[in-house]
Design a protein around this motif. Structure first.
Motif, mmCIF file in Angstrom:
data_model
loop_
_atom_site.group_PDB
_atom_site.id
_atom_site.type_symbol
_atom_site.label_atom_id
_atom_site.label_comp_id
_atom_site.label_asym_id
_atom_site.label_seq_id
_atom_site.Cartn_x
_atom_site.Cartn_y
_atom_site.Cartn_z
ATOM 1 N N ASP A 1 0.818 -1.206 0.000
ATOM 2 C CA ASP A 1 0.000 0.000 0.000
ATOM 3 C C ASP A 1 0.862 1.270 0.000
ATOM 4 N N TRP A 2 0.673 2.128 -0.999
ATOM 5 C CA TRP A 2 1.466 3.347 -1.243
ATOM 6 C C TRP A 2 1.684 4.191 0.016
ATOM 7 N N CYS A 3 0.630 4.629 0.665
ATOM 8 C CA CYS A 3 0.642 5.323 1.958
ATOM 9 C C CYS A 3 1.708 6.410 2.057
ATOM 10 N N SER A 4 2.614 6.289 3.032
ATOM 11 C CA SER A 4 3.575 7.357 3.318
ATOM 12 C C SER A 4 4.665 7.491 2.271
ATOM 13 N N TYR A 5 4.752 6.547 1.329
ATOM 14 C CA TYR A 5 5.786 6.665 0.307
ATOM 15 C C TYR A 5 5.629 7.947 -0.495
ATOM 16 N N GLY A 6 4.413 8.465 -0.554
ATOM 17 C CA GLY A 6 4.189 9.713 -1.274
ATOM 18 C C GLY A 6 4.956 10.892 -0.709
ATOM 19 N N SER A 7 5.381 10.797 0.548
ATOM 20 C CA SER A 7 6.192 11.856 1.135
ATOM 21 C C SER A 7 7.634 11.800 0.662
ATOM 22 N N LEU A 8 8.015 10.691 0.042
ATOM 23 C CA LEU A 8 9.385 10.517 -0.449
ATOM 24 C C LEU A 8 9.475 10.639 -1.970
ATOM 25 N N ALA A 9 8.393 10.341 -2.664
ATOM 26 C CA ALA A 9 8.395 10.399 -4.128
ATOM 27 C C ALA A 9 8.473 11.842 -4.619
ATOM 28 N N LEU B 1 -0.599 -4.507 -5.908
ATOM 29 C CA LEU B 1 -0.303 -3.085 -5.775
ATOM 30 C C LEU B 1 -1.530 -2.338 -5.270
ATOM 31 N N CYS B 2 -1.345 -1.554 -4.234
ATOM 32 C CA CYS B 2 -2.438 -0.718 -3.735
ATOM 33 C C CYS B 2 -1.967 0.730 -3.826
ATOM 34 N N GLN B 3 -2.436 1.442 -4.859
ATOM 35 C CA GLN B 3 -2.026 2.840 -5.013
ATOM 36 C C GLN B 3 -3.132 3.690 -5.629
ATOM 37 N N TYR B 4 -4.383 3.165 -5.559
ATOM 38 C CA TYR B 4 -5.594 3.972 -5.754
ATOM 39 C C TYR B 4 -5.824 4.471 -7.180
ATOM 40 N N GLY B 5 -5.125 3.890 -8.161
ATOM 41 C CA GLY B 5 -5.358 4.258 -9.552
ATOM 42 C C GLY B 5 -4.544 5.428 -10.048
ATOM 43 N N MET B 6 -3.570 5.880 -9.280
ATOM 44 C CA MET B 6 -2.769 7.035 -9.694
ATOM 45 C C MET B 6 -2.037 6.758 -11.004
ATOM 46 N N GLY B 7 -1.948 7.784 -11.840
ATOM 47 C CA GLY B 7 -1.180 7.688 -13.073
ATOM 48 C C GLY B 7 -1.698 6.657 -14.048
ATOM 49 N N GLY C 1 0.702 -1.149 -14.881
ATOM 50 C CA GLY C 1 0.837 -1.995 -13.699
ATOM 51 C C GLY C 1 1.684 -3.226 -13.932
ATOM 52 N N ASN C 2 1.574 -3.821 -15.135
ATOM 53 C CA ASN C 2 2.365 -5.021 -15.432
ATOM 54 C C ASN C 2 3.859 -4.726 -15.447
ATOM 55 N N GLU C 3 4.241 -3.487 -15.764
ATOM 56 C CA GLU C 3 5.662 -3.123 -15.777
ATOM 57 C C GLU C 3 6.253 -3.098 -14.371
ATOM 58 N N SER C 4 5.401 -3.005 -13.377
ATOM 59 C CA SER C 4 5.870 -2.962 -11.993
ATOM 60 C C SER C 4 6.227 -4.341 -11.470
ATOM 61 N N GLY C 5 5.826 -5.373 -12.203
ATOM 62 C CA GLY C 5 6.075 -6.738 -11.753
ATOM 63 C C GLY C 5 4.961 -7.309 -10.902
ATOM 64 N N GLY C 6 3.929 -6.508 -10.613
ATOM 65 C CA GLY C 6 2.808 -6.992 -9.825
ATOM 66 C C GLY C 6 1.811 -7.757 -10.672
ATOM 67 N N GLN C 7 0.861 -8.395 -10.001
ATOM 68 C CA GLN C 7 -0.159 -9.156 -10.712
ATOM 69 C C GLN C 7 -1.527 -8.475 -10.696
ATOM 70 N N LEU C 8 -1.744 -7.553 -9.786
ATOM 71 C CA LEU C 8 -3.002 -6.815 -9.705
ATOM 72 C C LEU C 8 -2.740 -5.450 -9.115
ATOM 73 N N TRP C 9 -3.637 -4.502 -9.433
ATOM 74 C CA TRP C 9 -3.422 -3.128 -8.997
ATOM 75 C C TRP C 9 -4.749 -2.435 -8.767
ATOM 76 N N ARG C 10 -4.785 -1.712 -7.669
ATOM 77 C CA ARG C 10 -5.997 -0.990 -7.318
ATOM 78 C C ARG C 10 -6.251 0.132 -8.312
ATOM 79 N N THR C 11 -7.492 0.247 -8.741
ATOM 80 C CA THR C 11 -7.894 1.300 -9.670
ATOM 81 C C THR C 11 -8.701 2.382 -8.987
ATOM 82 N N GLU C 12 -8.935 2.226 -7.685
ATOM 83 C CA GLU C 12 -9.767 3.140 -6.898
ATOM 84 C C GLU C 12 -9.123 3.376 -5.543
ATOM 85 N N GLY C 13 -9.569 4.433 -4.860
ATOM 86 C CA GLY C 13 -9.326 4.536 -3.440
ATOM 87 C C GLY C 13 -10.236 3.549 -2.737
ATOM 88 N N ASP C 14 -10.218 3.546 -1.413
ATOM 89 C CA ASP C 14 -11.100 2.649 -0.676
ATOM 90 C C ASP C 14 -12.553 2.985 -1.009
#
Length: 514
Positions: free
Chosen positions: A263-271, A301-307, A313-326
């Motif tokens: 889950d993306w969460c606090s990583y946004g403070s570093l990106a 991947l849980c990052q709410y559909g950003m970008g 998403g497949n380029e990240s190496g993950g198998q699924l990715w959130r397209t929405e917030g909660d």
């Protein structure tokens, strides 16, 4: 033209259905993906009266099957497609199914199915509550329909004390990326040292025995899921994986976890920003770390559909990715999540799944109220919700508190014909084909056997009488129509078929060409 069932056959159907319920029936997809040399677990999902025994014919070297539980486990060194036969036997008879173990570079060849603690227990989650939920899932027979992942969500690690420098560093954010984390002082019972001298995550007091959790889940026939963040803190404000990605990936795999929600969460403070490169970076780092381990671990991947994550998403190496917030248990939220994916079927394929969030069916709400105690969706809305997640090839994670599982919810999540739409091996998601004059939406999804799944969704506040023309979704003019919710063949129709659809409801059909 319509062909009706004869009266005597209609009369016999209930008795035939009752007899079939006692016989073994193997559900689930016709294939499973794993990587060469990686440990994996797969439980044969078979409904029918217990006790039941299992065997797998032509099982390749390196893997075994538990005859009592139907759990297939082990590893296969050489890449390839291994065709086997699954067999389930009880006192009433047996069922067999062709099945393929696809050993290659892809995991999650069909969307993951399971349960998550977030909407059940939120920030009050404990290991005991998760284990009890798994026990109920097994007792209710949900495993028999493919519900296999038991995921521990936030917060299972410790929160840094309020004088820890982590809080100061995160407040010094200079980039423009979205960031979210709670604390300090929001989780008084979960504060303490976050890592030991070796850099290994320290579970909080409610998860002291977390290392034993995967082995217990595997013994019960489940996959074990876990949660973390690429940031220093999770959304709830406990320790994440930033700077310790390899250590954490090894911790997860060595202890037997099979699924990671990241889950993306606090990583946004570093990106730096929300550019594609910055969004991919932390997920690619963890994907590579997971791939280096001895065990297959699905990366969610849980990052709410950003970008427009569905594009990369497949380029990240993950198998699924959130397209929405909660999302929440109200029609506006659910319908909005559905419509967002109306034109994104092209990005879905085996091992690449759009994830509009955890299912809002049953008793939910713990993420906002601290306790799961309600559902604001009507029964028709919940049926539409589940139908469309299946049509969209979305991962199916139950959010409901299992202690409060009711008969209606149980019937929703044990309809093997609806689930089969989601687990179809072709891996093609539904798209919105047209909107009829009365605003009824026509969604369709091609299936591997050449048939078509069709959903007629009524988003209006009134019941709608609808005439559906086959030309909307196919060139053929005659189809056998089966109602998947009723598990009933409706007959052979020429050109079109009529139906009445309740407000916010759906009709889910399978069309088989004449």
């Amino acid at each position: 033209m319509r062909i009706l069932l004869t009266p005597i056959l209609v009369f016999m159907l209930p008795f035939m259905a009752a007899a079939q319920q006692t016989l073994p029936h193997i559900n689930g997809p016709r294939l499973y993906g794993a990587r060469p040399g990686k440990e994996f677990i797969y439980t044969i999902p078979a409904s029918g009266e217990r006790p039941m025994s299992f065997q797998v014919k032509r099982l390749p070297k390196g893997v075994t099957v538990d005859a009592g539980s139907g759990v297939i486990s082990g590893s296969i060194k050489k890449a390839g497609s291994y065709k086997v036969e699954l067999v389930a036997v009880n006192k009433h008879g047996k069922s067999a199914k062709a099945f393929t173990l696809v050993i290659g570079d892809k995991l999650a060849l069909t969307p993951p199915m399971g349960w998550s603690s977030w909407y059940s227990f939120g920030r009050s989650v404990t290991l005991d509550k998760v284990i009890r939920s798994a026990e109920i899932i097994r007792e209710k027979g949900l495993q028999q329909y493919g519900w296999s992942v038991i995921e521990i969500d936030d917060p299972w690690t410790n929160q840094p004390p309020n004088n820890d420098t982590t809080w100061i560093k995160l407040k010094q954010k200079t980039g423009t990326a979205y960031s979210y984390y709670e604390g300090p002082d929001n989780l008084p019972g979960r504060v303490g040292a976050t890592r030991d001298a070796n850099g290994t995550l320290i579970p909080n007091q409610y998860f002291k025995e977390i290392k034993k959790f995967p082995a217990l889940m595997h013994k019960m026939g489940f996959k074990a899921g876990i949660y973390s963040s690429p940031g220093p803190l999770t959304c709830g404000g406990v320790a994440g994986s930033y700077g310790h990605e390899l250590t954490d990936a090894k911790f997860f795999a060595d202890n037997g976890f099979d699924y990671l929600k990241y889950d993306w969460c606090s990583y946004g403070s570093l990106a730096k920003d929300e550019s594609k490169a910055e969004l991919i970076k932390p997920y690619r780092l963890m994907s590579d770390a997971l791939r280096a381990q001895k065990r297959d671990v699905i990366h969610a991947l849980c990052q709410y559909g950003m970008g427009n994550v569905w594009e990369w998403g497949n380029e990240s190496g993950g198998q699924l990715w959130r397209t929405e917030g909660d999302i929440t248990d109200n029609w506006k939220a659910v319908y909005s999540a559905i419509k967002k994916l109306a034109d994104k079927a092209a990005y879905v394929k085996p091992g690449n799944w759009n994830d509009p969030d955890i299912l809002q069916i049953g008793v939910v709400g713990a993420q906002s109220e601290g306790e799961a105690k309600r559902n604001h969706l009507t029964p028709d809305e919940q049926r539409t919700h589940f139908s469309m997640w299946c049509m969209l090839d979305a991962p199916l994670l139950i959010g409901a508190n299992m202690e409060l599982l009711d008969d209606f919810t149980l019937q929703l999540i044990t309809n093997e014909e609806v689930i089969a739409v989601n687990q179809d091996a072709l891996g093609k998601a539904a798209g919105l084909k047209t909107v009829l004059p009365n605003k009824v939406e026509v969604w369709s999804k091609p299936l591997e056997d050449g048939s078509i799944a069709v959903g007629l969704l009524n988003p209006t506040d009134q019941e709608q009488a609808t005439e559906f023309s086959f030309s909307t979704v196919a060139g053929s003019s005659a189809f056998h129509v089966r109602d998947l919710w009723q598990k009933k063949d409706l007959g052979l129709f020429e050109n079109k078929v009529s139906a009445s659809i309740p407000s916010h409801g759906i009709i889910l059909w399978k069309l088989v060409k004449k």
